[in-house]
Design a protein around this motif. Structure first.
Motif, PDB file in Angstrom:
ATOM      1  N   ALA A  23       0.834  -1.206   0.000  1.00  0.00           N
ATOM      2  CA  ALA A  23       0.000   0.000   0.000  1.00  0.00           C
ATOM      3  C   ALA A  23       0.868   1.255   0.000  1.00  0.00           C
ATOM      4  CB  ALA A  23      -0.918  -0.006   1.222  1.00  0.00           C
ATOM      5  N   ALA A  24       1.933   1.257   0.802  1.00  0.00           N
ATOM      6  CA  ALA A  24       2.831   2.414   0.850  1.00  0.00           C
ATOM      7  C   ALA A  24       3.526   2.625  -0.485  1.00  0.00           C
ATOM      8  CB  ALA A  24       3.861   2.226   1.958  1.00  0.00           C
ATOM      9  N   VAL A  25       3.917   1.545  -1.147  1.00  0.00           N
ATOM     10  CA  VAL A  25       4.565   1.641  -2.453  1.00  0.00           C
ATOM     11  C   VAL A  25       3.605   2.232  -3.486  1.00  0.00           C
ATOM     12  CG1 VAL A  25       5.460   0.285  -4.383  1.00  0.00           C
ATOM     13  CG2 VAL A  25       6.258  -0.177  -2.066  1.00  0.00           C
ATOM     14  N   ALA A  26       2.378   1.729  -3.508  1.00  0.00           N
ATOM     15  CA  ALA A  26       1.399   2.234  -4.466  1.00  0.00           C
ATOM     16  C   ALA A  26       1.173   3.737  -4.288  1.00  0.00           C
ATOM     17  CB  ALA A  26       0.077   1.479  -4.310  1.00  0.00           C
ATOM     18  N   LEU A  27       1.032   4.169  -3.060  1.00  0.00           N
ATOM     19  CA  LEU A  27       0.806   5.589  -2.791  1.00  0.00           C
ATOM     20  C   LEU A  27       2.036   6.411  -3.156  1.00  0.00           C
ATOM     21  CD1 LEU A  27      -1.005   7.826  -1.725  1.00  0.00           C
ATOM     22  CD2 LEU A  27      -0.205   7.292   0.583  1.00  0.00           C
ATOM     23  N   ALA A  28       3.222   5.924  -2.833  1.00  0.00           N
ATOM     24  CA  ALA A  28       4.450   6.646  -3.154  1.00  0.00           C
ATOM     25  C   ALA A  28       4.624   6.791  -4.664  1.00  0.00           C
ATOM     26  CB  ALA A  28       5.659   5.941  -2.543  1.00  0.00           C
ATOM     27  N   ASN A  96       5.496  -7.652  -4.684  1.00  0.00           N
ATOM     28  CA  ASN A  96       5.515  -7.501  -3.240  1.00  0.00           C
ATOM     29  C   ASN A  96       4.714  -8.574  -2.503  1.00  0.00           C
ATOM     30  OD1 ASN A  96       5.652  -5.848  -0.598  1.00  0.00           O
ATOM     31  ND2 ASN A  96       3.442  -5.971  -1.008  1.00  0.00           N
ATOM     32  N   ALA A  97       3.765  -9.205  -3.165  1.00  0.00           N
ATOM     33  CA  ALA A  97       2.866 -10.140  -2.487  1.00  0.00           C
ATOM     34  C   ALA A  97       3.640 -11.267  -1.818  1.00  0.00           C
ATOM     35  CB  ALA A  97       1.862 -10.719  -3.487  1.00  0.00           C
ATOM     36  N   ASP A 222       9.379   3.363   4.785  1.00  0.00           N
ATOM     37  CA  ASP A 222      10.828   3.226   4.759  1.00  0.00           C
ATOM     38  C   ASP A 222      11.278   2.351   3.588  1.00  0.00           C
ATOM     39  OD1 ASP A 222      11.250   4.760   7.074  1.00  0.00           O
ATOM     40  OD2 ASP A 222      11.024   3.024   8.390  1.00  0.00           O
ATOM     41  N   VAL A 223      10.423   1.439   3.178  1.00  0.00           N
ATOM     42  CA  VAL A 223      10.713   0.583   2.028  1.00  0.00           C
ATOM     43  C   VAL A 223      10.187   1.205   0.741  1.00  0.00           C
ATOM     44  CG1 VAL A 223      10.361  -1.702   1.007  1.00  0.00           C
ATOM     45  CG2 VAL A 223      10.690  -1.472   3.473  1.00  0.00           C
ATOM     46  N   ALA A 224       9.049   1.877   0.818  1.00  0.00           N
ATOM     47  CA  ALA A 224       8.411   2.425  -0.379  1.00  0.00           C
ATOM     48  C   ALA A 224       9.310   3.425  -1.111  1.00  0.00           C
ATOM     49  CB  ALA A 224       7.088   3.084  -0.009  1.00  0.00           C
ATOM     50  N   GLN A 225      10.005   4.284  -0.362  1.00  0.00           N
ATOM     51  CA  GLN A 225      10.807   5.320  -1.016  1.00  0.00           C
ATOM     52  C   GLN A 225      11.993   4.735  -1.797  1.00  0.00           C
ATOM     53  OE1 GLN A 225       9.683   8.374  -1.340  1.00  0.00           O
ATOM     54  NE2 GLN A 225       7.924   7.774  -0.093  1.00  0.00           N
ATOM     55  N   PRO A 226      12.762   3.767  -1.245  1.00  0.00           N
ATOM     56  CA  PRO A 226      13.795   3.131  -2.066  1.00  0.00           C
ATOM     57  C   PRO A 226      13.227   2.398  -3.279  1.00  0.00           C
ATOM     58  CG  PRO A 226      14.240   2.758   0.251  1.00  0.00           C
ATOM     59  CD  PRO A 226      12.878   3.355   0.172  1.00  0.00           C
TER      60      PRO A 226
END
Length: 254
Positions: A23-28, A96-97, A222-226
């Motif tokens: 979810a964080a990755v999708a939003l980022a 990611n799943a 913290d993972v989404a940004q990289p």
């Protein structure tokens, strides 16, 4: 000049994005200018959470599509590809799943072993292969594939004997894919996250924090940004690379 929106007008597919890191990755990705983000969720039990993520991503400016299905089923990979192609192309896959149901080794049931392998490794293979075939044939061809692994790819866990081999296998899969398809303009990166511990057990959170040199547990962003960096053209000369995002845990245990 370093761009502030690293994924401007790119179409991104994120699996396992109904919560947590996905979810964080999708939003980022949306916040960095992606034109469309295709979200994958496992089944009807996660649909409310997936819809909430979809609303956040759309509010950030990206079009979205939800794809329901089991990542361990090859037909789900085909559905993800179809959703991406509907937006014209696929520029990025974030695989990611994954699942990590903790269980003692001596009585670990064979069906649980098989299910974890199917979701974490075979499912990743299906998604990566399907998207790579699109990237190899689109114009201009190429793209970026980021696999979210775990620090468990590098070290074992007493109740993760069914889980850690899948993450080590994912690491090996991505490195091999980098060699096999680098000539097609497809970049591969392994993005590792904090080990998924059951922090509800008394004292476990404190013990985990004590192992982290940075003094705190990680959060999904913290993972989404990289991930955004590796998915972007800023990382255009990176392929087959592995980055630890663990607060320094691996170093502290050496």
């Amino acid at each position: 000049m370093i761009p502030t929106r690293l994924l401007e007008d790119k179409v991104v597919v994120v699996t396992g994005s109904s919560s947590g890191i996905g979810a964080a990755v999708a939003l980022a990705c949306a916040q960095h200018g992606a034109s469309a983000v295709i979200l994958h969720h496992l089944d009807s039990t996660t649909e409310p959470a997936a819809r909430a993520v979809q609303s956040q991503v759309e509010a950030a400016g990206a079009a979205t599509s939800l794809v329901s299905g089991d990542i361990a089923d090859q037909s789900t990979a085909s559905a993800l590809v179809a959703a991406g192609i509907a937006y014209g192309r696929i520029d990025v896959l974030v695989s990611n799943a994954g699942i990590c149901p903790f269980h003692a080794f001596l009585d670990l049931p064979a069906p649980l072993w098989a299910r974890v392998q199917d979701v974490n490794l075979t499912g990743a293979f299906y998604a990566v292969q399907a998207v790579a075939n699109v990237m190899a044939n689109q114009v201009p061809r190429g793209g970026s594939i980021v696999a979210v692994s775990s620090i468990s790819a590098l070290m074992g866990g007493g109740e993760q004997c069914h889980y850690t081999p899948t993450k080590a296998g994912l690491r090996s899969l991505m490195e091999s894919c980098a060699i096999a398809l680098g000539g097609l303009g497809i970049r591969w990166t392994i993005e590792t996250d904090l080990n998924r511990e059951d922090l509800g057990v008394e004292g476990k959170r404190e013990r985990m924090i004590a192992r982290v040199p940075l003094g705190r547990l990680g959060v999904p962003d913290d993972v989404a940004q990289p991930v955004v960096f590796f998915a972007s053209d800023m990382a255009r000369y990176c392929t087959g690379a592995s980055l630890l995002v663990d607060g320094g845990v691996a170093i502290s245990l050496q």
